[in-house]
Design an enzyme around this catalytic site. Structure first.
Site, PDB file in Angstrom:
ATOM      1  CG  ASN A  86      -2.296  -6.613   5.405  1.00 28.67           C
ATOM      2  OD1 ASN A  86      -2.205  -7.061   4.283  1.00 28.67           O
ATOM      3  ND2 ASN A  86      -1.273  -6.024   6.025  1.00 28.67           N
TER       4      ASN A  86
ATOM      5  CB  SER B 294       1.627  -9.559   7.314  1.00 25.22           C
ATOM      6  OG  SER B 294       0.588  -8.875   6.678  1.00 25.22           O
TER       7      SER B 294
ATOM      8  CD  GLU C  67      -3.382   0.323  12.978  1.00 21.41           C
ATOM      9  OE1 GLU C  67      -2.865  -0.193  11.968  1.00 21.41           O
ATOM     10  OE2 GLU C  67      -4.595   0.559  13.058  1.00 21.41           O
TER      11      GLU C  67
ATOM     12  CB  CYS D 283      -6.604   1.936   5.677  1.00 23.50           C
ATOM     13  SG  CYS D 283      -5.776   0.452   5.152  1.00 23.50           S
TER      14      CYS D 283
ATOM     15  CB  CYS E 187      -0.868  -0.016   1.251  1.00 24.33           C
ATOM     16  SG  CYS E 187       0.116  -0.038   2.751  1.00 24.33           S
TER      17      CYS E 187
ATOM     18  CG  HIS F 262       4.158  -7.031  10.886  1.00 24.49           C
ATOM     19  ND1 HIS F 262       2.979  -6.461  11.264  1.00 24.49           N
ATOM     20  CD2 HIS F 262       5.021  -6.787  11.903  1.00 24.49           C
ATOM     21  CE1 HIS F 262       3.105  -5.914  12.457  1.00 24.49           C
ATOM     22  NE2 HIS F 262       4.330  -6.092  12.856  1.00 24.49           N
TER      23      HIS F 262
HETATM   24  S1  SF4 Z   1      -3.113   2.064   7.383  1.00 28.55           S
HETATM   25 FE1  SF4 Z   1      -3.548   0.991   5.489  1.00 28.55          FE
HETATM   26  S2  SF4 Z   1      -2.531   2.237   3.904  1.00 28.55           S
HETATM   27 FE2  SF4 Z   1      -1.665   2.811   5.874  1.00 28.55          FE
HETATM   28  S3  SF4 Z   1       0.161   1.510   6.148  1.00 28.55           S
HETATM   29 FE3  SF4 Z   1      -1.537   0.504   7.176  1.00 28.55          FE
HETATM   30  S4  SF4 Z   1      -2.341  -0.898   5.622  1.00 28.55           S
HETATM   31 FE4  SF4 Z   1      -1.110   0.622   4.545  1.00 28.55          FE
END
Ligand code: SF4
Length: 296
Positions: free
Chosen positions: A218, A216, A123, A188, A12, A39
Site C-alpha cells: 500500500n 509494503s 494476502e 478496504c 490501520c 511490511h
Molecule cells: S485489510 Fe486494510 S485495514 Fe485490514 S490490515 Fe490490511 S490494510 Fe489494514
C-alpha cells in the site's frame, strides 16, 4: 517551508490489532509469527526485541503457539499447521476475511475467480491456495492474457487502489462482452481513505514524503498515486532517509504514510522536516541579506 499531513495516514486498525495481539500473547509464553506481521522493518524489529520469533517457513517454527498475520492464510495452510499439533492464533484482519468470503461466494455461484493484486503477495496467496483454478491480474497485460469464460467473478487484494481495480474489472467486461462479469469491491476502507487523502495532499504540495516499509504494497501504491499529482515524491522508511537537498525554503511539503507505518516514525519524520524547514529558512534569509548588501 510549510509542512502538512494527509487527513488519513499511517497504521490501520487491522495492523494495530494484530500487533497488540502478538505482544499480549508473547507476554504469556513463546510465540512465533509466521511471515511478516506487517511490511515494516521498524515494527518487526520492535517485535523481535520483545522476544517474538518471526519465521517465513512453518517447518522452522519451534514454539507451541504460532500466529498468522493480518494478511490472513488459506484454510489449507491453517489446517496443515494445526495438523502439526501447533496452536494457531489468527490475527487476520476482518477486512481480509471479507475478501475471502466474497471470493468463496463467487466461486460457489459458479464464477471463474479473478483476483486483482500481486500474485506473490501473502494476502493473495492466502486467497488462492484453496482454489483449484484462478487468475491473478495486476495490469492490462494480464487482462489481455485471460481466456474466455462464461462467468468471471472478480475481487481485489485489499490494498490495491480502488480506481485501478474498477478499471481492470471494466476492461475484463469489454474484452469478454459475451461473459457475465461480477466485481465485488474488496479494497478496504482504510486503504481507500489513505489513497483519497494522498491525492488531496499531492495536489496541494510541491513535494510529498511517503513513509512506509520497502516491501509494503500500500505504501508503493501511495507513491504511485502521489506521483500522478506531484512531480517530487520521495519514499522514506525512517527520518534518516530524508535529504535536505529535496526541499526548498518556500516549498509546501505533504506527508502521508502506509498502513503499517508506526505513529512514532511519522512523528520523527515530521520533526526532522521542521528542523530542515528551519535550516532552509535561515539559509534563505542569509542569502537575501547577502544579496541586499551586495546591491547597497
Ligand atoms: S485489510 Fe486494510 S485495514 Fe485490514 S490490515 Fe490490511 S490494510 Fe489494514
Amino acid at each position: 517551508m510549510k509542512i502538512i499531513r494527509a487527513e488519513h495516514l499511517g497504521m490501520c486498525f487491522g495492523v494495530r490489532d494484530a500487533i497488540a495481539l502478538a505482544v499480549e500473547t508473547a507476554g504469556r509464553g513463546p510465540l512465533t509469527i509466521l511471515g511478516d506481521l506487517v511490511h515494516n522493518e521498524t515494527v518487526l524489529t520492535g517485535l523481535r526485541a520483545s522476544g517474538i520469533r518471526i519465521e517465513q517457513q512453518p517447518a522452522n517454527v519451534n514454539t507451541q503457539t504460532v500466529m498468522v498475520t493480518a494478511h490472513g492464510a488459506s484454510d489449507r495452510a491453517l489446517r496443515r499447521t494445526r495438523e502439526r499439533g501447533l496452536n494457531v492464533l489468527e490475527a487476520t484482519c476482518p477486512l481480509v476475511h471479507v475478501a475471502h468470503r466474497s471470493l468463496a461466494k463467487l466461486v460457489r455461484a459458479g464464477f471463474h475467480p479473478v483476483i486483482i493484486g500481486k500474485r506473490d503477495h501473502v494476502e493473495v496467496r492466502g486467497m488462492t491456495e484453496d482454489l483449484d483454478e484462478f487468475e491473478v491480474v495486476l495490469d492490462e497485460g494480464d487482462v489481455a492474457k485471460l481466456q474466455e469464460r462464461p462467468r468471471f467473478g472478480i475481487i481485489s487484494q485489499t490494498t490495491q487502489p480502488v480506481e485501478k481495480a474498477r478499471r481492470l474489472a471494466q476492461l475484463i467486461r469489454e474484452r469478454f462482452p459475451q461473459s457475465e462479469v461480477r466485481f465485488i469491491d474488496t479494497v478496504c476502507q482504510p486503504t481507500k481513505q489513505r489513497q483519497n487523502a494522498a491525492v488531496e495532499i499531492a495536489k496541494k504540495s510541491d513535494v510529498v514524503v511517503v513513509i512506509g516499509g520497502a516491501h509494503s504494497n500500500n505504501t508503493h501504491e501511495l507513491v504511485k498515486t502521489c506521483a500522478q499529482f506531484c512531480a517530487r515524491v520521495h519514499h522514506v522508511q525512517t527520518a534518516e532517509d530524508l535529504r535536505a537537498e529535496w526541499f526548498r525554503a518556500d516549498d509546501t511539503v505533504g506527508i502521508t504514510a502506509g498502513t503499517s507505518t508506526p505513529d512514532a516514525v511519522i512523528d520523527a519524520i515530521e520533526q526532522k522536516l521542521h528542523q530542515l524547514a528551519f535550516i532552509s529558512t535561515e539559509t534563505l534569509n542569509a542569502r537575501e541579506h547577502y544579496e541586499q548588501r551586495q546591491m547597497d
